[in-house]
Design a protein around this motif. Structure first.
Motif, PDB file in Angstrom:
ATOM      1  N   VAL A   1      -2.703  25.339   1.795  1.00  0.00           N
ATOM      2  CA  VAL A   1      -1.597  25.659   0.875  1.00  0.00           C
ATOM      3  C   VAL A   1      -1.519  24.826  -0.461  1.00  0.00           C
ATOM      4  CG1 VAL A   1      -0.242  26.884   3.011  1.00  0.00           C
ATOM      5  CG2 VAL A   1      -0.313  24.178   2.511  1.00  0.00           C
ATOM      6  N   ALA A   2      -2.744  24.571  -0.770  1.00  0.00           N
ATOM      7  CA  ALA A   2      -2.622  23.715  -2.113  1.00  0.00           C
ATOM      8  C   ALA A   2      -1.818  24.336  -3.087  1.00  0.00           C
ATOM      9  CB  ALA A   2      -3.780  23.460  -2.620  1.00  0.00           C
ATOM     10  N   GLY A   3      -1.667  25.534  -3.338  1.00  0.00           N
ATOM     11  CA  GLY A   3      -1.049  26.345  -4.374  1.00  0.00           C
ATOM     12  C   GLY A   3       0.478  25.995  -4.110  1.00  0.00           C
ATOM     13  N   LEU A   4       1.048  25.389  -3.048  1.00  0.00           N
ATOM     14  CA  LEU A   4       2.511  25.321  -2.837  1.00  0.00           C
ATOM     15  C   LEU A   4       2.854  24.062  -3.348  1.00  0.00           C
ATOM     16  CD1 LEU A   4       2.964  26.314   0.996  1.00  0.00           C
ATOM     17  CD2 LEU A   4       3.276  27.787  -1.394  1.00  0.00           C
ATOM     18  N   GLN A   5       1.887  23.308  -3.966  1.00  0.00           N
ATOM     19  CA  GLN A   5       2.048  21.995  -4.888  1.00  0.00           C
ATOM     20  C   GLN A   5       3.158  21.090  -4.002  1.00  0.00           C
ATOM     21  OE1 GLN A   5       2.472  23.868  -8.756  1.00  0.00           O
ATOM     22  NE2 GLN A   5       0.518  23.389  -8.922  1.00  0.00           N
ATOM     23  N   THR A   6       2.954  20.898  -2.777  1.00  0.00           N
ATOM     24  CA  THR A   6       4.043  20.002  -2.305  1.00  0.00           C
ATOM     25  C   THR A   6       3.288  18.922  -1.607  1.00  0.00           C
ATOM     26  OG1 THR A   6       5.583  21.637  -1.910  1.00  0.00           O
ATOM     27  CG2 THR A   6       5.948  19.807  -0.785  1.00  0.00           C
ATOM     28  N   SER A   7       3.150  17.560  -2.226  1.00  0.00           N
ATOM     29  CA  SER A   7       2.274  16.549  -1.575  1.00  0.00           C
ATOM     30  C   SER A   7       3.435  15.463  -1.082  1.00  0.00           C
ATOM     31  CB  SER A   7       1.295  15.931  -2.567  1.00  0.00           C
ATOM     32  OG  SER A   7       0.072  17.162  -2.618  1.00  0.00           O
ATOM     33  N   ILE A   8       2.920  14.589  -0.430  1.00  0.00           N
ATOM     34  CA  ILE A   8       3.702  13.543   0.538  1.00  0.00           C
ATOM     35  C   ILE A   8       3.293  12.114  -0.035  1.00  0.00           C
ATOM     36  CG2 ILE A   8       4.530  12.545   2.432  1.00  0.00           C
ATOM     37  CD1 ILE A   8       3.565  15.441   3.555  1.00  0.00           C
ATOM     38  N   ILE A   9       4.102  11.287  -0.806  1.00  0.00           N
ATOM     39  CA  ILE A   9       3.725   9.894  -1.263  1.00  0.00           C
ATOM     40  C   ILE A   9       4.710   9.015  -0.327  1.00  0.00           C
ATOM     41  CG2 ILE A   9       3.534   8.379  -3.071  1.00  0.00           C
ATOM     42  CD1 ILE A   9       1.907  11.214  -3.318  1.00  0.00           C
ATOM     43  N   MET A  10       3.968   8.439   0.457  1.00  0.00           N
ATOM     44  CA  MET A  10       4.678   7.453   1.401  1.00  0.00           C
ATOM     45  C   MET A  10       4.470   6.099   0.893  1.00  0.00           C
ATOM     46  SD  MET A  10       3.458   8.775   5.350  1.00  0.00           S
ATOM     47  CE  MET A  10       2.845  10.222   5.351  1.00  0.00           C
ATOM     48  N   ILE A  11       5.877   5.498   0.613  1.00  0.00           N
ATOM     49  CA  ILE A  11       5.846   4.248  -0.015  1.00  0.00           C
ATOM     50  C   ILE A  11       6.837   3.379   0.727  1.00  0.00           C
ATOM     51  CG2 ILE A  11       6.183   2.877  -2.112  1.00  0.00           C
ATOM     52  CD1 ILE A  11       6.105   5.775  -3.550  1.00  0.00           C
ATOM     53  N   PRO A  12       6.309   2.434   1.788  1.00  0.00           N
ATOM     54  CA  PRO A  12       7.333   1.714   2.476  1.00  0.00           C
ATOM     55  C   PRO A  12       7.902   0.589   1.352  1.00  0.00           C
ATOM     56  CG  PRO A  12       5.363   2.007   3.564  1.00  0.00           C
ATOM     57  CD  PRO A  12       5.054   2.465   2.331  1.00  0.00           C
ATOM     58  N   ASN A  13       7.269  -0.053   0.431  1.00  0.00           N
ATOM     59  CA  ASN A  13       7.705  -1.000  -0.488  1.00  0.00           C
ATOM     60  C   ASN A  13       9.172  -0.638  -1.255  1.00  0.00           C
ATOM     61  OD1 ASN A  13       7.933  -2.598  -2.974  1.00  0.00           O
ATOM     62  ND2 ASN A  13       6.544  -3.821  -1.977  1.00  0.00           N
ATOM     63  N   LYS A  14      10.188  -0.997  -1.143  1.00  0.00           N
ATOM     64  CA  LYS A  14      11.334  -0.422  -1.592  1.00  0.00           C
ATOM     65  C   LYS A  14      11.472  -0.521  -3.063  1.00  0.00           C
ATOM     66  CE  LYS A  14      16.578  -0.812  -1.164  1.00  0.00           C
ATOM     67  NZ  LYS A  14      16.872  -1.161  -2.602  1.00  0.00           N
ATOM     68  N   ASP A  15      10.926  -1.877  -3.720  1.00  0.00           N
ATOM     69  CA  ASP A  15      10.986  -1.642  -5.167  1.00  0.00           C
ATOM     70  C   ASP A  15       9.801  -0.962  -5.719  1.00  0.00           C
ATOM     71  OD1 ASP A  15      12.805  -3.852  -4.995  1.00  0.00           O
ATOM     72  OD2 ASP A  15      11.510  -5.416  -4.902  1.00  0.00           O
ATOM     73  N   LEU A  16       8.824  -0.751  -5.211  1.00  0.00           N
ATOM     74  CA  LEU A  16       7.749   0.071  -5.716  1.00  0.00           C
ATOM     75  C   LEU A  16       8.379   1.677  -5.530  1.00  0.00           C
ATOM     76  CD1 LEU A  16       5.184   1.157  -6.908  1.00  0.00           C
ATOM     77  CD2 LEU A  16       3.959   1.179  -4.636  1.00  0.00           C
TER      78      LEU A  16
ATOM     79  N   SER B   1       0.776  -1.175   0.002  1.00  0.00           N
ATOM     80  CA  SER B   1       0.086  -0.052  -0.081  1.00  0.00           C
ATOM     81  C   SER B   1       0.866   1.270   0.017  1.00  0.00           C
ATOM     82  CB  SER B   1      -0.877  -0.032   1.075  1.00  0.00           C
ATOM     83  OG  SER B   1      -0.067   0.186   2.440  1.00  0.00           O
ATOM     84  N   ILE B   2       0.208   2.473  -0.432  1.00  0.00           N
ATOM     85  CA  ILE B   2       0.771   3.774  -0.255  1.00  0.00           C
ATOM     86  C   ILE B   2      -0.031   4.447   0.432  1.00  0.00           C
ATOM     87  CG2 ILE B   2       1.494   5.530  -1.844  1.00  0.00           C
ATOM     88  CD1 ILE B   2       1.014   2.198  -3.498  1.00  0.00           C
ATOM     89  N   ILE B   3       0.363   5.665   1.219  1.00  0.00           N
ATOM     90  CA  ILE B   3      -0.102   6.589   1.503  1.00  0.00           C
ATOM     91  C   ILE B   3       0.040   8.022   0.792  1.00  0.00           C
ATOM     92  CG2 ILE B   3      -0.544   8.139   3.653  1.00  0.00           C
ATOM     93  CD1 ILE B   3      -0.727   5.840   5.343  1.00  0.00           C
ATOM     94  N   CYS B   4      -0.932   8.867   0.577  1.00  0.00           N
ATOM     95  CA  CYS B   4      -0.905   9.987  -0.064  1.00  0.00           C
ATOM     96  C   CYS B   4      -1.366  10.997   0.821  1.00  0.00           C
ATOM     97  CB  CYS B   4      -1.727  10.062  -1.341  1.00  0.00           C
ATOM     98  SG  CYS B   4      -1.094   8.720  -2.611  1.00  0.00           S
ATOM     99  N   ALA B   5      -0.520  12.108   0.992  1.00  0.00           N
ATOM    100  CA  ALA B   5      -0.953  13.154   2.176  1.00  0.00           C
ATOM    101  C   ALA B   5      -0.582  14.550   1.800  1.00  0.00           C
ATOM    102  CB  ALA B   5      -0.723  12.632   3.477  1.00  0.00           C
ATOM    103  N   ALA B   6      -0.781  15.406   2.344  1.00  0.00           N
ATOM    104  CA  ALA B   6      -0.164  16.685   2.034  1.00  0.00           C
ATOM    105  C   ALA B   6      -0.745  17.760   3.352  1.00  0.00           C
ATOM    106  CB  ALA B   6      -0.682  17.328   0.823  1.00  0.00           C
ATOM    107  N   PRO B   7       0.182  19.010   3.337  1.00  0.00           N
ATOM    108  CA  PRO B   7      -0.399  19.931   4.113  1.00  0.00           C
ATOM    109  C   PRO B   7      -1.678  20.769   3.641  1.00  0.00           C
ATOM    110  CG  PRO B   7       1.602  20.682   3.266  1.00  0.00           C
ATOM    111  CD  PRO B   7       1.280  19.290   2.907  1.00  0.00           C
ATOM    112  N   SER B   8      -1.535  20.506   2.281  1.00  0.00           N
ATOM    113  CA  SER B   8      -2.534  21.523   1.509  1.00  0.00           C
ATOM    114  C   SER B   8      -4.202  21.850   1.860  1.00  0.00           C
ATOM    115  CB  SER B   8      -2.907  20.505  -0.141  1.00  0.00           C
ATOM    116  OG  SER B   8      -1.622  20.282  -0.412  1.00  0.00           O
ATOM    117  N   LYS B   9      -4.821  20.642   2.390  1.00  0.00           N
ATOM    118  CA  LYS B   9      -5.870  20.811   2.807  1.00  0.00           C
ATOM    119  C   LYS B   9      -6.127  21.347   4.557  1.00  0.00           C
ATOM    120  CE  LYS B   9      -8.620  19.533  -0.761  1.00  0.00           C
ATOM    121  NZ  LYS B   9      -7.691  19.643  -1.805  1.00  0.00           N
ATOM    122  N   THR B  10      -5.145  20.829   5.173  1.00  0.00           N
ATOM    123  CA  THR B  10      -5.003  21.297   6.472  1.00  0.00           C
ATOM    124  C   THR B  10      -4.772  22.710   6.778  1.00  0.00           C
ATOM    125  OG1 THR B  10      -3.992  18.861   6.995  1.00  0.00           O
ATOM    126  CG2 THR B  10      -3.867  20.524   8.730  1.00  0.00           C
ATOM    127  N   PHE B  11      -3.793  23.028   5.756  1.00  0.00           N
ATOM    128  CA  PHE B  11      -3.487  24.419   6.304  1.00  0.00           C
ATOM    129  C   PHE B  11      -3.646  25.664   4.853  1.00  0.00           C
ATOM    130  CE2 PHE B  11      -0.587  21.779   8.725  1.00  0.00           C
ATOM    131  CZ  PHE B  11      -0.820  22.231   9.801  1.00  0.00           C
TER     132      PHE B  11
END
Length: 389
Positions: free
Chosen positions: A235-250, A223-233
Motif C-alpha cells: 500500500v505504498a501509494g497510500l503514503q502513510t509512514s510511521i516515524i517513532m521518536i521516543p526523544n521528546k525534544d527531537l 534513535s528513531i524507528i521508521c516503518a510503514a504498512p507499505s511493503k508489508t501490505f
C-alpha cells in the motif's frame, strides 16, 4: 487470495510498469512493490471511504494509533507509547526531515553499503558527507564491519548512522547481538541512529526481526524507528509512514518541521488503509510469506541447477534478491543493459546501491509464479548467450 493471478498493471500509473518501454516485451522485476492485489479488507475500507464521497482534510484517530501499537506488540513484543508516533508521507521524506534537524552541513552520516540508494541523496540534500561503513561480503552472505564502524563513529564530525534493518538489498535480518553492538558504538560516540525498519514484517522462517528499541533500551533516547504498512501490505501509494521518536525534544522539533512544510495531515485513504491492514490482515501477510518463500525456493533452485554463473544471496527478509553476477564479466550500466536488452528483464541497477554493487542487480520476486518462471527462462537464455560470446 489467488496469488497466481497475473493482475494487469499497465495503464494504472504504476511506477514499476510505466518505467519500461514495452510491457508486452519486458518484465519489470524492479521497484520494491508487489504485483499482488491487497487484502480484501483493505479494498473494502477503500471502497467504503470512496463511497462516502467527501475527500477533505484528514486527521488521525485513536483507532489508528491503537492499530499500530497493537501490531508492534503482537509481532515484535515491543511496547510503544502513543506519543512516540509521528507521521510522514514516506520514510525517505521522514529521513530528510530528521537529517535537517540532526545534522549541520559538513557533518558525517554513516551508511552500510550496498544499501537502499535514496539514503545517499537524502544525505547530500543536507550538504553532509556520506561515510561508508561497507558490509563485508563473505561466504555468500554479508556481515557488519564493527571495527570500521567504531572508527567512523569516533570521528567528531560523525552525527548520524542510517541503519537498514532488515537490510535492503542484501536481505540480512540483524541479530540481537549485532544490533546491540551497533547501539553501543553509537551511544559511546554520541551518534544518532535512524533505523529504517520498513521490511520488518517480511521475514522468512527461521529469522526474527528485532526492533532497535527492543535490543538496547538506552538507545531509545538517541534513535528513531521508521516503518510503514507499505511493503508489508503493498500500500505504498497510500503514503502513510510511521516515524517513532521516543526523544521528546527531537519529536517536538520533528513535528514543528511537519507544520512548516505543510505535511501534518495524512492521505484521505491512508488512515483507513493502515487501520484495516493492522487490524484485519495478519492472515494475508502469513499467506504472502508462504507464497514468497515458494518463489524464493524456486528461484534459488533454478539458479543453482541451471544458471550457476549467477549467485543469489539468500535473503532472510524482504521480497528482493541480491544477485551476484560477477562471473558474467560485466559491471554497472553494462550489466543492467545486458539483462534489459538480451533477457528483456528490468532489474534494479546494483551500482546505485554503492560502489560494491557494481557486479550485482536487485531482483523483485513478489509476483505470480508464472511471471517468475518466464523471467527465469529469459535469464537462463541471456546467460547462455554471454557464455557463447
Amino acid at each position: 487470495m489467488n496469488w497466481n493471478d497475473c493482475v494487469v498493471r499497465t495503464g494504472t500509473h504504476s511506477v514499476k510498469w510505466s518505467s519500461i518501454p514495452d510491457p508486452n516485451e519486458i518484465i519489470p522485476m524492479c521497484i520494491a512493490d508487489m504485483d499482488f492485489q491487497v487484502a480484501p479488507e483493505i479494498m473494502q475500507a477503500m471502497v467504503k471511504k470512496a463511497a462516502h464521497g467527501i475527500y477533505g482534510y484528514t486527521t488521525f484517530c485513536e483507532r489508528y494509533y491503537l492499530s499500530i501499537i497493537q501490531w508492534w506488540k503482537k509481532r515484535f513484543d515491543l511496547d510503544i507509547d502513543k506519543e512516540w508516533i509521528s507521521f510522514s508521507p514516506g520514510i525517505i521524506p521522514g529521513i530528510n526531515i530528521l537529517l535537517q534537524i540532526l545534522t549541520k552541513p559538513g557533518e558525517h552520516v554513516i551508511v552500510q553499503e550496498p544499501v537502499y540508494y535514496p539514503f545517499y541523496s537524502s544525505i547530500e540534500n543536507h550538504q553532509c558527507k556520506i561515510v561508508q561503513n561497507s558490509l563485508v561480503y563473505k561466504n555468500g552472505t554479508y556481515e557488519m564491519d564493527f571495527a570500521d564502524l567504531e572508527e567512523k563513529a569516533s570521528d567528531p564530525k560523525a552525527s548520524v548512522l542510517i541503519l537498514c534493518s532488515p537490510h535492503n538489498p542484501v536481505g540480512r535480518v540483524w541479530t540481537i547481538d549485532e544490533l546491540n553492538r551497533v547501539a553501543e558504538i553509537c551511544l559511546k560516540h554520541n551518534v544518532w541512529i535512524i533505523s529504517d525498519e520498513m521490511h520488518g514484517d517480511l521475514v522468512y522462517k527461521g529469522n526474527q526481526h528485532h526492533p532497535l528499541f527492543a535490543v538496547n533500551p538506552k538507545i531509545k533516547n538517541q534513535s528513531i524507528i521508521c516503518a510503514a504498512p507499505s511493503k508489508t501490505f503493498n500500500v505504498a501509494g497510500l503514503q502513510t509512514s510511521i516515524i517513532m521518536i521516543p526523544n521528546k525534544d527531537l519529536r517536538e522539533q520533528y513535528q514543528q518541521k511537519l507544520i512548516q512544510f505543510g505535511l501534518m495531515r495524512p492521505n484521505v485513504f491512508g488512515v483507513e488503509g493502515t487501520i484495516a491492514a493492522y487490524e484485519s490482515c495478519e492472515y494475508w501477510l502469513e499467506e504472502l510469506l508462504v507464497y514468497l518463500e515458494g518463489n524464493l525456493q524456486y528461484v534459488s533452485n533454478y539458479f543453482k541447477t541451471k544458471i550457476p554463473e549467477i549467485i543469489p544471496i539468500q535473503p532472510e527478509a524482504t521480497h528482493l534478491i541480491w544477485l551476484d553476477c560477477s562471473q558474467l564479466g560485466m559491471k554497472g550500466e553494462e550489466l543492467f543493459q545486458y539483462f534489459l536488452n538480451e533477457a528483456k528483464i528490468k532489474f534494479d541497477e546494483g551500482y546505485k546501491f554503492g560502489q560494491n554493487g557494481d557486479s550485482f542487480v536487485r531482483m523483485n520476486i513478489a509476483c505470480p509464479r508464472e511471471r517468475l518462471e518466464n523471467a527465469m527462462k529469459r535469464i537462463e537464455e541471456a546467460v547462455k548467450s554471454v557464455k557463447h560470446k
